[in-house]
Design an enzyme around this catalytic site. Structure first.
Site, short mmCIF file in Angstrom:
data_model
loop_
_atom_site.label_atom_id
_atom_site.label_comp_id
_atom_site.label_asym_id
_atom_site.label_seq_id
_atom_site.Cartn_x
_atom_site.Cartn_y
_atom_site.Cartn_z
N ASP A 197 -0.81 3.97 -4.09
CA ASP A 197 0.24 4.20 -5.08
C ASP A 197 0.26 5.66 -5.54
O ASP A 197 1.33 6.27 -5.69
CB ASP A 197 0.04 3.30 -6.30
CG ASP A 197 0.38 1.85 -6.02
OD1 ASP A 197 1.25 1.60 -5.16
OD2 ASP A 197 -0.21 0.97 -6.66
N LYS A 227 -4.94 -6.07 -8.59
CA LYS A 227 -5.40 -4.71 -8.29
C LYS A 227 -6.77 -4.38 -8.89
O LYS A 227 -7.51 -3.57 -8.34
CB LYS A 227 -4.36 -3.68 -8.74
CG LYS A 227 -3.06 -3.75 -7.95
CD LYS A 227 -2.10 -2.65 -8.36
CE LYS A 227 -0.81 -2.73 -7.56
NZ LYS A 227 0.12 -1.61 -7.90
#
Length: 278
Positions: free
Chosen positions: A105, A68
């Site tokens: 997210d 990420k």
């Protein structure tokens, strides 16, 4: 040239990712027969080479740990949301060749809470101080009016949470993990810890708990979530987060909205119920 369009999830380890189940369920429901979604075991060292080999048929990537942050230097731009936590979980390949990083997210976490009627809270507590905790802080910056207490195991983690709070505009106070049972009285508790880490807190759940958001989904329910539900509290689980962030990924990769939340969740539940041997 083939009209097929490709997407995939990358990470290491990746074998147990539910993303293919969720995205394929969406493609089936949306009748996107020319779309495929796969998984690839890719670590930080292999990521640049993997991305360089992708052809024009690729539309998007989902990223899990440890990619990420590693992906950011490989992108042409990233969204403000992704920049706010220095984490990209979605890569979109644009028609002009640009690689754009995003983070679903955070809005996925907000959407999962909104689905359960949690649109605003006065205060909140976070259990744990890892990467997911920073995303939780970013989500709380949108729905929490007051203080967020983060329960940590080390001074280094406490300093990191203060820094994230300052960056995200959240009033953060840290507390010792030994006092974590005090968190359970907050209007919203977000557990961001690995499996088993909150099991000892289960017996400390108050008689009338408010809302618990436990980001784990396997094994489920956690001991804390089970006890919370038994006492009548509202529980949002890791599958809720996974589905909501995947909904946003599908919409951004395919350009089709709304993505089929119910069908995606149903397939996720079926996959989690299967024996490991399958």
């Amino acid at each position: 040239m083939s009209d097929n369009k490709k997407a995939a999830v990358l990470g290491s380890p990746i074998a147990h990712s539910l993303s293919p189940v969720l995205h394929r369920a969406a493609y089936a429901e949306l009748r996107l027969a020319d779309w495929t979604y796969d998984r690839f075991e890719v670590d930080e060292a292999a990521l640049p080479g993997f991305m360089e080999r992708l052809g024009p048929e690729w539309r998007g990537l989902s990223l899990t740990m440890p990619l990420k942050r590693a992906v950011i230097p490989l992108l042409d731009e990233i969204s403000d949301v992704a920049a706010s936590v220095e984490a990209v979980n979605t890569v979109l390949f644009k028609a002009d060749g640009r690689r754009v990083g995003d983070n679903t997210d955070i809005p996925g976490m907000v959407a999962a809470l909104n689905e359960r009627g949690i649109a605003k809270v006065e205060t909140a507590a976070i259990l744990g101080a890892g990467a997911t905790a920073s995303s939780a802080l970013a989500a709380l910056s949108r729905i929490c009016d007051g203080e967020v207490v983060v329960y940590v195991r080390s001074r280094a983690r406490a300093a990191e949470m203060y820094e994230w709070g300052s960056r995200l505009g959240v009033e953060v106070r840290t507390a010792e993990w030994a006092d974590a049972e005090q968190a359970l009285r907050a209007p919203l508790v977000i557990a961001t810890t690995p499996a088993g880490a909150t099991d000892a807190l289960a017996m400390s759940v108050p008689e009338k708990p408010a809302t618990l958001f436990d980001v784990l989904y396997d094994p489920w329910p956690t001991a804390l979530a089970a006890r919370w539900s038994a006492h009548g509290g509202a529980v949002v689980g890791g599958l809720d987060l996974l589905v909501h962030q995947a909904v946003l990924q599908v919409e951004r990769m395919t350009g089709r909205a709304p993505a089929p939340l119910a069908a995606m969740r149903a397939q996720g539940e079926i996959a989690l119920a299967r024996p490991v041997s399958e």
